[in-house]
Design a protein around this motif. Structure first.
Motif, PDB file in Angstrom:
ATOM      1  N   LEU A  19      40.933  27.554 -38.758  1.00 42.52           N
ATOM      2  CA  LEU A  19      39.698  27.077 -38.135  1.00 42.52           C
ATOM      3  C   LEU A  19      39.391  27.825 -36.835  1.00 42.52           C
ATOM      4  N   PRO A  20      40.351  27.937 -35.899  1.00 35.45           N
ATOM      5  CA  PRO A  20      40.053  28.723 -34.694  1.00 35.45           C
ATOM      6  C   PRO A  20      39.723  30.183 -35.013  1.00 35.45           C
ATOM      7  N   LEU A  21      40.418  30.740 -35.992  1.00 38.81           N
ATOM      8  CA  LEU A  21      40.135  32.116 -36.376  1.00 38.81           C
ATOM      9  C   LEU A  21      38.720  32.238 -36.933  1.00 38.81           C
ATOM     10  N   ALA A  22      38.309  31.295 -37.742  1.00 39.97           N
ATOM     11  CA  ALA A  22      36.952  31.312 -38.303  1.00 39.97           C
ATOM     12  C   ALA A  22      35.909  31.183 -37.191  1.00 39.97           C
ATOM     13  N   ILE A  23      36.161  30.326 -36.219  1.00 38.38           N
ATOM     14  CA  ILE A  23      35.235  30.172 -35.093  1.00 38.38           C
ATOM     15  C   ILE A  23      35.162  31.470 -34.291  1.00 38.38           C
ATOM     16  N   PHE A  24      36.315  32.077 -34.031  1.00 42.70           N
ATOM     17  CA  PHE A  24      36.349  33.342 -33.299  1.00 42.70           C
ATOM     18  C   PHE A  24      35.559  34.419 -34.037  1.00 42.70           C
ATOM     19  N   VAL A  25      35.776  34.559 -35.333  1.00 44.45           N
ATOM     20  CA  VAL A  25      35.073  35.577 -36.128  1.00 44.45           C
ATOM     21  C   VAL A  25      33.571  35.307 -36.111  1.00 44.45           C
ATOM     22  N   PHE A  26      33.167  34.042 -36.235  1.00 46.12           N
ATOM     23  CA  PHE A  26      31.752  33.677 -36.201  1.00 46.12           C
ATOM     24  C   PHE A  26      31.122  34.077 -34.863  1.00 46.12           C
ATOM     25  N   LEU A  27      31.777  33.720 -33.760  1.00 47.85           N
ATOM     26  CA  LEU A  27      31.240  34.054 -32.432  1.00 47.85           C
ATOM     27  C   LEU A  27      31.187  35.556 -32.205  1.00 47.85           C
ATOM     28  N   TRP A  28      32.219  36.257 -32.679  1.00 48.74           N
ATOM     29  CA  TRP A  28      32.247  37.702 -32.534  1.00 48.74           C
ATOM     30  C   TRP A  28      31.092  38.347 -33.306  1.00 48.74           C
ATOM     31  N   GLN A  30      28.243  36.905 -34.094  1.00 45.66           N
ATOM     32  CA  GLN A  30      27.014  36.548 -33.393  1.00 45.66           C
ATOM     33  C   GLN A  30      26.760  37.494 -32.221  1.00 45.66           C
ATOM     34  N   ARG A  31      27.804  37.790 -31.478  1.00 45.96           N
ATOM     35  CA  ARG A  31      27.671  38.703 -30.337  1.00 45.96           C
ATOM     36  C   ARG A  31      27.287  40.099 -30.807  1.00 45.96           C
ATOM     37  N   LEU A  35      23.863  42.120 -29.766  1.00 43.80           N
ATOM     38  CA  LEU A  35      23.866  43.468 -29.198  1.00 43.80           C
ATOM     39  C   LEU A  35      23.052  44.434 -30.053  1.00 43.80           C
ATOM     40  N   ALA A  36      23.160  44.301 -31.359  1.00 43.28           N
ATOM     41  CA  ALA A  36      22.380  45.166 -32.263  1.00 43.28           C
ATOM     42  C   ALA A  36      20.889  44.899 -32.109  1.00 43.28           C
ATOM     43  N   GLU A  37      20.505  43.630 -31.951  1.00 48.12           N
ATOM     44  CA  GLU A  37      19.096  43.291 -31.745  1.00 48.12           C
ATOM     45  C   GLU A  37      18.580  43.862 -30.430  1.00 48.12           C
ATOM     46  N   GLU A  38      19.397  43.778 -29.379  1.00 47.78           N
ATOM     47  CA  GLU A  38      18.997  44.339 -28.090  1.00 47.78           C
ATOM     48  C   GLU A  38      18.844  45.849 -28.185  1.00 47.78           C
TER      49      GLU A  38
END
Length: 160
Positions: A19-28, A30-31, A35-38
């Motif tokens: 679960l923490p790994l999945a949250i980390f991957v999701f947030l990463w 998203q970031r 950055l790609a959108e910017e």
């Protein structure tokens, strides 16, 4: 087959590690997307400014590519074209301001914004551009208009 204790242990492993790994991957992810959108936004705005520079090249008789101590004397038709080009430039600057400028910017966004602030400062150093600003800024985003007016006032005080 796996017994109940094994299944229970595996569920704990998933809960504690997965679960923490999945949250980390999701947030990463998203970031990375942000950055790609910017970067895409910066590229679109840069392309618009490059197209504007091509317009300046096509209208070289207006002498807008280099700053001069005294703006050249222009015919009425040339003044109209210059005003139109300044209007296009204001539109690009406003788009950059609205889409990039924020009160609190990340380091990356600050770097992107600084390019636009430099362009605006360069143009505000021109007396002919500053003279056209009151009419050009009519109806534009109020925060952007205030920002550019302050920049123009600052540039005018720096003039020899």
């Amino acid at each position: 087959m796996l017994n109940l204790e094994t299944w229970e242990f595996l569920s704990y492993v998933v809960t504690v590690v997965g679960l923490p790994l999945a949250i980390f991957v999701f947030l990463w992810e998203q970031r990375r997307e942000r950055l790609a959108e910017e970067e895409e936004l910066h590229q679109r705005l840069s392309n618009a400014y490059t197209d504007f520079l091509k317009l300046l090249l096509d209208n070289a008789d207006l002498h807008l590519l280099r700053q001069r101590a005294e703006p050249p004397v222009l015919s009425e038709e040339q003044e109209e074209r210059r005003f139109l080009l300044f209007g296009i430039l204001i539109s690009i600057f406003e788009q950059a301001y609205v889409m990039v400028h924020e009160a609190r910017m990340s380091h990356q966004r600050q770097r992107l914004w600084q390019n636009w602030a430099d362009y605006m400062e360069e143009w505000c150093a021109r007396a002919d551009f500053r003279a056209a600003l009151p009419e050009l800024l009519r109806g534009e985003d109020p925060e952007f208009a205030d920002y550019l007016r302050r920049m123009a006032a600052s540039a005018q005080t720096k003039q020899p």
